[in-house]
Design a protein around this motif. Structure first.
Motif, PDB file in Angstrom:
ATOM      1  N   CYS A 207       8.334  -4.477   0.368  1.00 36.90           N
ATOM      2  CA  CYS A 207       8.176  -5.535   1.361  1.00 36.90           C
ATOM      3  C   CYS A 207       7.618  -5.023   2.678  1.00 36.90           C
ATOM      4  CB  CYS A 207       9.523  -6.223   1.609  1.00 36.90           C
ATOM      5  SG  CYS A 207      10.822  -5.097   2.176  1.00 36.90           S
ATOM      6  N   SER A 208       7.828  -3.722   2.973  1.00 33.16           N
ATOM      7  CA  SER A 208       7.366  -3.174   4.252  1.00 33.16           C
ATOM      8  C   SER A 208       5.941  -2.645   4.185  1.00 33.16           C
ATOM      9  CB  SER A 208       8.310  -2.055   4.716  1.00 33.16           C
ATOM     10  OG  SER A 208       8.303  -0.963   3.817  1.00 33.16           O
ATOM     11  N   CYS A 209       5.329  -2.713   2.998  1.00 30.84           N
ATOM     12  CA  CYS A 209       3.933  -2.288   2.850  1.00 30.84           C
ATOM     13  C   CYS A 209       3.004  -3.335   3.466  1.00 30.84           C
ATOM     14  CB  CYS A 209       3.581  -2.092   1.379  1.00 30.84           C
ATOM     15  SG  CYS A 209       4.458  -0.723   0.593  1.00 30.84           S
ATOM     16  N   LYS A 210       1.930  -2.863   4.025  1.00 32.58           N
ATOM     17  CA  LYS A 210       0.967  -3.759   4.666  1.00 32.58           C
ATOM     18  C   LYS A 210       0.136  -4.470   3.605  1.00 32.58           C
ATOM     19  CE  LYS A 210      -2.560  -3.603   8.325  1.00 32.58           C
ATOM     20  NZ  LYS A 210      -1.838  -4.456   9.269  1.00 32.58           N
ATOM     21  N   PHE A 211      -0.136  -5.753   3.845  1.00 32.48           N
ATOM     22  CA  PHE A 211      -1.022  -6.508   2.958  1.00 32.48           C
ATOM     23  C   PHE A 211      -2.445  -6.034   3.222  1.00 32.48           C
ATOM     24  CE2 PHE A 211      -3.665  -9.889   1.393  1.00 32.48           C
ATOM     25  CZ  PHE A 211      -2.961 -10.412   0.300  1.00 32.48           C
ATOM     26  N   ASP A 212      -3.090  -5.459   2.198  1.00 35.30           N
ATOM     27  CA  ASP A 212      -4.422  -4.882   2.370  1.00 35.30           C
ATOM     28  C   ASP A 212      -5.516  -5.887   2.070  1.00 35.30           C
ATOM     29  OD1 ASP A 212      -2.526  -2.573   1.077  1.00 35.30           O
ATOM     30  OD2 ASP A 212      -3.811  -1.774   2.655  1.00 35.30           O
ATOM     31  N   ASP A 213      -6.737  -5.500   2.387  1.00 34.54           N
ATOM     32  CA  ASP A 213      -7.878  -6.359   2.115  1.00 34.54           C
ATOM     33  C   ASP A 213      -8.536  -6.003   0.782  1.00 34.54           C
ATOM     34  OD1 ASP A 213      -8.939  -3.935   2.797  1.00 34.54           O
ATOM     35  OD2 ASP A 213     -10.233  -4.690   4.419  1.00 34.54           O
ATOM     36  N   ASP A 214      -7.783  -5.291  -0.094  1.00 38.40           N
ATOM     37  CA  ASP A 214      -8.308  -5.015  -1.421  1.00 38.40           C
ATOM     38  C   ASP A 214      -8.158  -6.274  -2.279  1.00 38.40           C
ATOM     39  OD1 ASP A 214      -5.486  -4.681  -1.455  1.00 38.40           O
ATOM     40  OD2 ASP A 214      -5.650  -3.822  -3.452  1.00 38.40           O
ATOM     41  N   TYR A 215      -8.477  -6.156  -3.559  1.00 42.45           N
ATOM     42  CA  TYR A 215      -8.583  -7.344  -4.410  1.00 42.45           C
ATOM     43  C   TYR A 215      -7.307  -8.176  -4.445  1.00 42.45           C
ATOM     44  CZ  TYR A 215      -9.587 -10.196  -8.485  1.00 42.45           C
ATOM     45  OH  TYR A 215      -9.786 -11.249  -9.335  1.00 42.45           O
ATOM     46  N   LEU A 216      -6.156  -7.507  -4.576  1.00 44.63           N
ATOM     47  CA  LEU A 216      -4.906  -8.237  -4.700  1.00 44.63           C
ATOM     48  C   LEU A 216      -3.987  -8.070  -3.496  1.00 44.63           C
ATOM     49  CD1 LEU A 216      -4.151  -7.406  -8.429  1.00 44.63           C
ATOM     50  CD2 LEU A 216      -4.907  -9.589  -7.511  1.00 44.63           C
ATOM     51  N   GLY A 217      -4.406  -7.297  -2.512  1.00 42.95           N
ATOM     52  CA  GLY A 217      -3.562  -7.078  -1.350  1.00 42.95           C
ATOM     53  C   GLY A 217      -2.403  -6.149  -1.628  1.00 42.95           C
ATOM     54  N   GLU A 218      -2.458  -5.399  -2.745  1.00 47.29           N
ATOM     55  CA  GLU A 218      -1.318  -4.595  -3.173  1.00 47.29           C
ATOM     56  C   GLU A 218      -1.587  -3.088  -3.113  1.00 47.29           C
ATOM     57  OE1 GLU A 218      -0.600  -5.908  -7.115  1.00 47.29           O
ATOM     58  OE2 GLU A 218       0.450  -7.730  -6.521  1.00 47.29           O
ATOM     59  N   MET A 219      -2.608  -2.659  -2.399  1.00 53.73           N
ATOM     60  CA  MET A 219      -2.976  -1.253  -2.433  1.00 53.73           C
ATOM     61  C   MET A 219      -1.828  -0.362  -1.969  1.00 53.73           C
ATOM     62  SD  MET A 219      -6.242   0.621  -0.671  1.00 53.73           S
ATOM     63  CE  MET A 219      -7.384  -0.463  -1.508  1.00 53.73           C
ATOM     64  N   GLU A 220      -1.197  -0.714  -0.853  1.00 51.80           N
ATOM     65  CA  GLU A 220      -0.098   0.099  -0.350  1.00 51.80           C
ATOM     66  C   GLU A 220       1.114   0.020  -1.273  1.00 51.80           C
ATOM     67  OE1 GLU A 220       1.042  -0.343   3.686  1.00 51.80           O
ATOM     68  OE2 GLU A 220      -0.776   0.582   4.453  1.00 51.80           O
ATOM     69  N   ASN A 262       1.219  15.017   1.202  1.00 50.22           N
ATOM     70  CA  ASN A 262       0.269  14.082   1.821  1.00 50.22           C
ATOM     71  C   ASN A 262       0.758  12.639   1.713  1.00 50.22           C
ATOM     72  OD1 ASN A 262      -1.536  16.104   2.552  1.00 50.22           O
ATOM     73  ND2 ASN A 262      -2.619  16.007   0.590  1.00 50.22           N
ATOM     74  N   ASP A 263       1.287  12.292   0.550  1.00 50.63           N
ATOM     75  CA  ASP A 263       1.807  10.943   0.373  1.00 50.63           C
ATOM     76  C   ASP A 263       3.062  10.725   1.214  1.00 50.63           C
ATOM     77  OD1 ASP A 263      -0.092   9.867  -1.358  1.00 50.63           O
ATOM     78  OD2 ASP A 263       0.817  10.834  -3.090  1.00 50.63           O
ATOM     79  N   CYS A 264       3.842  11.779   1.374  1.00 52.34           N
ATOM     80  CA  CYS A 264       5.046  11.661   2.194  1.00 52.34           C
ATOM     81  C   CYS A 264       4.680  11.463   3.669  1.00 52.34           C
ATOM     82  CB  CYS A 264       5.928  12.894   2.024  1.00 52.34           C
ATOM     83  SG  CYS A 264       6.681  12.968   0.381  1.00 52.34           S
ATOM     84  N   ASP A 265       3.591  12.077   4.104  1.00 49.20           N
ATOM     85  CA  ASP A 265       3.104  11.830   5.468  1.00 49.20           C
ATOM     86  C   ASP A 265       2.721  10.358   5.612  1.00 49.20           C
ATOM     87  OD1 ASP A 265       3.466  14.454   6.130  1.00 49.20           O
ATOM     88  OD2 ASP A 265       1.384  15.037   5.782  1.00 49.20           O
ATOM     89  N   TRP A 266       2.146   9.796   4.552  1.00 47.15           N
ATOM     90  CA  TRP A 266       1.774   8.376   4.566  1.00 47.15           C
ATOM     91  C   TRP A 266       3.005   7.498   4.730  1.00 47.15           C
ATOM     92  CZ3 TRP A 266       3.235   4.793   0.728  1.00 47.15           C
ATOM     93  CH2 TRP A 266       2.674   3.515   0.872  1.00 47.15           C
ATOM     94  N   LEU A 267       4.106   7.859   4.105  1.00 51.08           N
ATOM     95  CA  LEU A 267       5.343   7.095   4.254  1.00 51.08           C
ATOM     96  C   LEU A 267       5.748   6.986   5.716  1.00 51.08           C
ATOM     97  CD1 LEU A 267       7.558   8.498   1.341  1.00 51.08           C
ATOM     98  CD2 LEU A 267       6.616   6.196   1.499  1.00 51.08           C
ATOM     99  N   SER A 268       5.616   8.100   6.438  1.00 51.29           N
ATOM    100  CA  SER A 268       5.988   8.103   7.856  1.00 51.29           C
ATOM    101  C   SER A 268       4.965   7.365   8.702  1.00 51.29           C
ATOM    102  CB  SER A 268       6.132   9.556   8.350  1.00 51.29           C
ATOM    103  OG  SER A 268       7.146  10.240   7.643  1.00 51.29           O
ATOM    104  N   LYS A 271       5.381   3.777   8.325  1.00 51.07           N
ATOM    105  CA  LYS A 271       6.740   3.346   8.675  1.00 51.07           C
ATOM    106  C   LYS A 271       7.354   2.510   7.555  1.00 51.07           C
ATOM    107  CE  LYS A 271       5.685   3.314  13.632  1.00 51.07           C
ATOM    108  NZ  LYS A 271       5.637   2.510  14.874  1.00 51.07           N
ATOM    109  N   ILE A 272       7.198   3.036   6.328  1.00 47.53           N
ATOM    110  CA  ILE A 272       7.789   2.362   5.172  1.00 47.53           C
ATOM    111  C   ILE A 272       9.312   2.379   5.315  1.00 47.53           C
ATOM    112  CG2 ILE A 272       8.057   2.382   2.666  1.00 47.53           C
ATOM    113  CD1 ILE A 272       5.245   1.618   3.662  1.00 47.53           C
ATOM    114  N   GLU A 273       9.926   1.219   5.079  1.00 45.72           N
ATOM    115  CA  GLU A 273      11.371   1.082   5.232  1.00 45.72           C
ATOM    116  C   GLU A 273      12.022   0.831   3.869  1.00 45.72           C
ATOM    117  OE1 GLU A 273      11.938  -0.817   9.632  1.00 45.72           O
ATOM    118  OE2 GLU A 273      11.352  -2.203   8.037  1.00 45.72           O
ATOM    119  N   ILE A 274      12.997   1.657   3.524  1.00 42.99           N
ATOM    120  CA  ILE A 274      13.756   1.471   2.288  1.00 42.99           C
ATOM    121  C   ILE A 274      15.228   1.407   2.667  1.00 42.99           C
ATOM    122  CG2 ILE A 274      14.257   2.339  -0.018  1.00 42.99           C
ATOM    123  CD1 ILE A 274      11.675   3.973   0.147  1.00 42.99           C
ATOM    124  N   LYS A 275      15.818   0.255   2.469  1.00 45.66           N
ATOM    125  CA  LYS A 275      17.202   0.068   2.894  1.00 45.66           C
ATOM    126  C   LYS A 275      18.172   0.598   1.849  1.00 45.66           C
ATOM    127  CE  LYS A 275      18.064  -4.623   1.160  1.00 45.66           C
ATOM    128  NZ  LYS A 275      19.441  -4.375   0.709  1.00 45.66           N
TER     129      LYS A 275
END
Length: 371
Positions: A207-220, A262-268, A271-275
């Motif tokens: 839910c905290s992933c950004k809606f992208d401008d790719d085909y389905l908005g699910e890239m993140e 590299n992917d872990c840097d992307w998490l920060s 600002k991906i949030e996992i409760k």
């Protein structure tokens, strides 16, 4: 789940669409005039609507009867949708014909025949010729029975990740938190990401992933899903270890510790949030789920925080929902910024800053609990 009319807890749902919940026949009758518009007589109607909306079907029956459940990868789901887009939008196949092909039990043959006769080809059709198996053996969706068949198949995939003790007991006897984790494992191991309508879409940070401008908005969201699969499949993370991190609220730390740096840097950076388990989600994520999902109930927090309580008619409510949909799909949108604006009573100003050309009523966005 909640009854779509009175919001009382219920497990009963419409036997035709299997997506709308009712606590009994009384509430179902009250909602008939509205629901009949969204509950077509055949699932091909829903598929055609999804095609024109350019979205992968989330309706369980459509996914079951038209092959999406047989795709083991999100990319394959996109390719299958592209195949149907060509068939419906370009070749001109309507829902009645598609339904009759499915009913005949030979959908792949008829799709190939339609493409070959039209002379139209595409990368999606080339993909299909190599992956006909996703449309083989399609059967009628039978509600709980069909769901249970799929659950049993997925259970066998995820079972080895349970401890020896947990493999010997029924899944329903495990603690709720571990059942949630196990369901998540079945999703990850089948190559999917949680759908917006699912609990785990919020529980595990999609839910905290950004809606992208790719085909389905699910890239993140897919990138986050790949990280989880790296943790589970490549790093061999068992359910117990994952569950402990979920309970303690340290899943992000577990991902950062064991996965690609590299992917872990992307998490920060994102600002991906996992409760953690039983930690309330920020109301902005309930808003995203309501706005972007299909047949998602309007939560009380969303009603009170984001202006729906101020809507006097269903038309006003639907217009507000559309505004938030445009907002969330904007490249400038950040859910945390909207949440902070909501807490400060500045929702209108935030929406105006992202959608300056929209006609907005400032009074609609007022939070009645902030003075």
């Amino acid at each position: 789940m909640k009854c779509s009319v009175c919001e009382n807890p219920t497990t009963k749902r419409c036997i035709r669409c299997h997506t709308t919940y009712y606590c009994g026949s009384s509430c179902q009758k009250k909602d008939y005039s509205n629901h009949v518009l969204d509950c077509p007589s055949k699932y091909a109607d829903i598929l055609v609507k999804n095609v024109f909306d350019n979205v992968i079907p989330t309706n369980w029956a459509v996914r079951y009867e038209y092959g999406f459940r047989n795709c083991l990868d999100p990319i394959d789901e996109s390719m299958l949708l592209g195949l149907y887009i060509g068939l419906i939008k370009i070749i001109g196949c309507n829902s009645s014909r598609l339904h009759s092909w499915w009913k005949s039990g030979n959908l792949p043959f008829h799709i190939k025949n339609a493409y070959d006769k039209s002379g139209y080809t595409s990368e999606y059709y080339k993909w299909f010729l190599k992956n006909e198996h996703v449309l083989q053996g399609l059967r009628k969706y039978e509600g709980t029975k069909s769901d249970n068949d799929l659950v049993n198949k997925l259970y066998e995939i995820a079972k080895p990740y349970l401890s020896e003790h947990d493999q010997k007991v029924p899944i329903e006897t495990l603690p709720e938190s571990k059942r949630i984790v196990f369901i998540f494992y079945t999703t990850m191991l089948s190559g999917r990401i949680p759908r917006i309508e699912e609990l785990n879409w919020i529980e595990f940070g999609f839910c905290s992933c950004k809606f992208d401008d790719d085909y389905l908005g699910e890239m993140e969201e897919r990138r986050l899903g790949d990280l989880y699969r790296e943790l589970i499949i490549q790093k061999g993370c068992k359910v117990d270890e994952f569950h402990d991190a979920y309970i303690s609220g340290s899943l992000l730390d577990l991902l950062k510790k064991k996965c690609n740096s590299n992917d872990c840097d992307w998490l920060s950076e994102r600002k991906i949030e996992i409760k953690k388990h039983n930690q309330p989600a920020k109301s902005v994520y309930d808003l995203k789920q309501y706005v972007l999902g299909e047949s998602v109930s309007l939560q009380r927090s969303v009603t009170e925080d984001y202006g729906f309580k101020n809507c006097r008619t269903e038309v006003e409510k639907e217009n507000l929902k559309n505004i938030y949909r445009k907002l969330i799909k904007s490249p400038k949108f950040e859910p945390r910024d909207l949440y902070e604006a909501c807490l400060e009573g500045k929702t209108y100003h935030y929406v105006r800053s992202i959608l300056p050309n929209e006609t907005l009523n400032a009074n609609i966005f007022k939070n009645l609990y902030i003075f």
